[in-house]
Motif scaffolding. Sequence first.
Motif, PDB file in Angstrom:
ATOM      1  N   LEU A   1      55.222  71.190  95.656  1.00  0.00           N
ATOM      2  CA  LEU A   1      53.997  71.380  96.432  1.00  0.00           C
ATOM      3  C   LEU A   1      53.044  70.221  96.235  1.00  0.00           C
ATOM      4  N   GLY A   2      52.501  69.724  97.338  1.00  0.00           N
ATOM      5  CA  GLY A   2      51.469  68.698  97.291  1.00  0.00           C
ATOM      6  C   GLY A   2      50.308  69.069  98.190  1.00  0.00           C
ATOM      7  N   GLY A   3      49.187  68.355  98.006  1.00  0.00           N
ATOM      8  CA  GLY A   3      48.011  68.568  98.843  1.00  0.00           C
ATOM      9  C   GLY A   3      46.868  69.196  98.083  1.00  0.00           C
ATOM     10  N   GLY A   4      45.860  68.390  97.727  1.00  0.00           N
ATOM     11  CA  GLY A   4      44.670  68.916  97.076  1.00  0.00           C
ATOM     12  C   GLY A   4      44.814  69.196  95.597  1.00  0.00           C
ATOM     13  N   ILE A   5      45.820  68.590  94.966  1.00  0.00           N
ATOM     14  CA  ILE A   5      46.028  68.820  93.525  1.00  0.00           C
ATOM     15  C   ILE A   5      45.347  67.677  92.776  1.00  0.00           C
ATOM     16  N   ARG A   6      44.158  67.936  92.267  1.00  0.00           N
ATOM     17  CA  ARG A   6      43.327  66.866  91.705  1.00  0.00           C
ATOM     18  C   ARG A   6      42.902  67.119  90.261  1.00  0.00           C
ATOM     19  N   ASP A   7      43.299  68.254  89.652  1.00  0.00           N
ATOM     20  CA  ASP A   7      42.884  68.508  88.270  1.00  0.00           C
ATOM     21  C   ASP A   7      43.947  69.343  87.553  1.00  0.00           C
ATOM     22  N   MET A   8      43.831  69.387  86.225  1.00  0.00           N
ATOM     23  CA  MET A   8      44.842  70.063  85.412  1.00  0.00           C
ATOM     24  C   MET A   8      44.871  71.567  85.672  1.00  0.00           C
ATOM     25  N   ALA A   9      43.724  72.159  85.961  1.00  0.00           N
ATOM     26  CA  ALA A   9      43.702  73.599  86.220  1.00  0.00           C
ATOM     27  C   ALA A   9      44.544  73.946  87.445  1.00  0.00           C
ATOM     28  N   THR A  10      44.480  73.100  88.473  1.00  0.00           N
ATOM     29  CA  THR A  10      45.285  73.331  89.675  1.00  0.00           C
ATOM     30  C   THR A  10      46.763  73.124  89.377  1.00  0.00           C
ATOM     31  N   VAL A  11      47.076  72.084  88.611  1.00  0.00           N
ATOM     32  CA  VAL A  11      48.469  71.831  88.224  1.00  0.00           C
ATOM     33  C   VAL A  11      49.043  73.032  87.486  1.00  0.00           C
ATOM     34  N   SER A  12      48.371  73.452  86.420  1.00  0.00           N
ATOM     35  CA  SER A  12      48.898  74.548  85.608  1.00  0.00           C
ATOM     36  C   SER A  12      48.931  75.858  86.387  1.00  0.00           C
ATOM     37  N   GLY A  13      47.930  76.044  87.260  1.00  0.00           N
ATOM     38  CA  GLY A  13      47.899  77.262  88.056  1.00  0.00           C
ATOM     39  C   GLY A  13      49.125  77.398  88.945  1.00  0.00           C
ATOM     40  N   TRP A  14      49.485  76.310  89.632  1.00  0.00           N
ATOM     41  CA  TRP A  14      50.645  76.366  90.523  1.00  0.00           C
ATOM     42  C   TRP A  14      51.954  76.461  89.748  1.00  0.00           C
ATOM     43  N   LEU A  15      52.076  75.742  88.656  1.00  0.00           N
ATOM     44  CA  LEU A  15      53.315  75.816  87.885  1.00  0.00           C
ATOM     45  C   LEU A  15      53.500  77.216  87.293  1.00  0.00           C
ATOM     46  N   ASP A  16      52.414  77.830  86.882  1.00  0.00           N
ATOM     47  CA  ASP A  16      52.494  79.196  86.348  1.00  0.00           C
ATOM     48  C   ASP A  16      52.887  80.205  87.422  1.00  0.00           C
ATOM     49  N   LYS A  17      52.545  79.904  88.674  1.00  0.00           N
ATOM     50  CA  LYS A  17      52.868  80.830  89.767  1.00  0.00           C
ATOM     51  C   LYS A  17      54.291  80.664  90.298  1.00  0.00           C
ATOM     52  N   GLY A  18      54.998  79.641  89.810  1.00  0.00           N
ATOM     53  CA  GLY A  18      56.396  79.499  90.214  1.00  0.00           C
ATOM     54  C   GLY A  18      56.737  78.248  90.985  1.00  0.00           C
ATOM     55  N   ILE A  19      55.751  77.377  91.244  1.00  0.00           N
ATOM     56  CA  ILE A  19      56.068  76.086  91.845  1.00  0.00           C
ATOM     57  C   ILE A  19      56.899  75.285  90.841  1.00  0.00           C
ATOM     58  N   ALA A  20      58.005  74.713  91.299  1.00  0.00           N
ATOM     59  CA  ALA A  20      58.892  73.974  90.397  1.00  0.00           C
ATOM     60  C   ALA A  20      58.313  72.622  90.010  1.00  0.00           C
ATOM     61  N   ARG A  21      57.616  72.015  90.976  1.00  0.00           N
ATOM     62  CA  ARG A  21      57.097  70.662  90.741  1.00  0.00           C
ATOM     63  C   ARG A  21      55.883  70.445  91.628  1.00  0.00           C
ATOM     64  N   VAL A  22      54.815  69.906  91.046  1.00  0.00           N
ATOM     65  CA  VAL A  22      53.633  69.593  91.850  1.00  0.00           C
ATOM     66  C   VAL A  22      53.614  68.105  92.160  1.00  0.00           C
ATOM     67  N   ILE A  23      53.046  67.784  93.315  1.00  0.00           N
ATOM     68  CA  ILE A  23      52.990  66.398  93.785  1.00  0.00           C
ATOM     69  C   ILE A  23      51.529  65.956  93.773  1.00  0.00           C
ATOM     70  N   ILE A  24      51.267  64.893  93.045  1.00  0.00           N
ATOM     71  CA  ILE A  24      49.915  64.343  92.960  1.00  0.00           C
ATOM     72  C   ILE A  24      49.869  63.094  93.835  1.00  0.00           C
ATOM     73  N   GLY A  25      48.959  63.074  94.808  1.00  0.00           N
ATOM     74  CA  GLY A  25      48.871  61.965  95.751  1.00  0.00           C
ATOM     75  C   GLY A  25      47.621  61.134  95.557  1.00  0.00           C
ATOM     76  N   THR A  26      46.533  61.558  96.201  1.00  0.00           N
ATOM     77  CA  THR A  26      45.276  60.805  96.126  1.00  0.00           C
ATOM     78  C   THR A  26      44.861  60.549  94.677  1.00  0.00           C
ATOM     79  N   ALA A  27      44.964  61.554  93.829  1.00  0.00           N
ATOM     80  CA  ALA A  27      44.530  61.409  92.440  1.00  0.00           C
ATOM     81  C   ALA A  27      45.378  60.398  91.674  1.00  0.00           C
ATOM     82  N   ALA A  28      46.601  60.147  92.126  1.00  0.00           N
ATOM     83  CA  ALA A  28      47.440  59.149  91.457  1.00  0.00           C
ATOM     84  C   ALA A  28      46.878  57.748  91.663  1.00  0.00           C
ATOM     85  N   VAL A  29      46.200  57.549  92.805  1.00  0.00           N
ATOM     86  CA  VAL A  29      45.567  56.262  93.093  1.00  0.00           C
ATOM     87  C   VAL A  29      44.205  56.176  92.398  1.00  0.00           C
ATOM     88  N   ARG A  30      43.452  57.263  92.508  1.00  0.00           N
ATOM     89  CA  ARG A  30      42.074  57.254  92.017  1.00  0.00           C
ATOM     90  C   ARG A  30      41.968  57.496  90.513  1.00  0.00           C
TER      91      ARG A  30
END
Length: 246
Positions: A82-111
């Motif tokens: 899943l990607g889109g709007g993942i800009r902080d650790m709380a969002t990362v951990s939240g999605w991984l805890d809900k069953g997302i296998a892998r999160v995609i960091i886009g804009t935040a990887a640049v910034r």
Amino acid sequence: MAPVILFPAIDLKEGRCVRLIQGDMAQATVFNDDPAEQAIAFEDMGFTDLHVVDLDGAFAGKPMNSAAVERILAASTMRTQLGGGIRDMATVSGWLDKGIARVIIGTAAVRNPAFVREAAKAYPGRIAVGLDARDGLVAVEGWAEVSTVTAEAIAKRFEDAGVAAIIYTNIARDGMLKGIDWEGTLALARAISIPVIASGGLASIADIERMTRPDAALLEGAIAGRALYDHRLDPHEALALLKRAA
């Protein structure tokens, strides 16, 4: 050798499954009002992995289609990134805890490259970086802004960070059915040690055949969107071809 993975794509806008032309939110075609139903259909076709993007989230900088993503997770057993709007650790951990296998960091990887490093250290193998390029330069904020940095330069920042994959999109080809940018994608894959996933423009079985050539073994896989929705690509033929080539 493991087969190269073909990821069907679900792009979410206002809770519905859409496809865009070159990332333009004004050029959105709705393909399914029920993303969970679409995920089930992809799983029934034989896909094992799914690529989901929260388009509204990419622009807003925070998750905007969470309910739709959660319905997809509840309906499907596919490994979902899943990607889109993942800009902080709380969002990362939240999605991984809900069953997302892998999160995609886009804009935040640049910034904020330090955020990617922190996430990859905390969740080994479960963090990917999405690099979307227009004329070779990475675009951010849902492709609304173009940076001054190349995809290769950003990817190399994360060589030692434990990033699981780089998802590379040539924006000019996205939704255009012109074929994947094999030259640019493979050049990136050769330049870095991180596995690369090709995105943008997959048009037909010819792209799948290209994925079976020896040089494409560098790639983890490719993402298919409009070609599947428009029935230009037969999923059973595509998956069988990749399986035979493995």
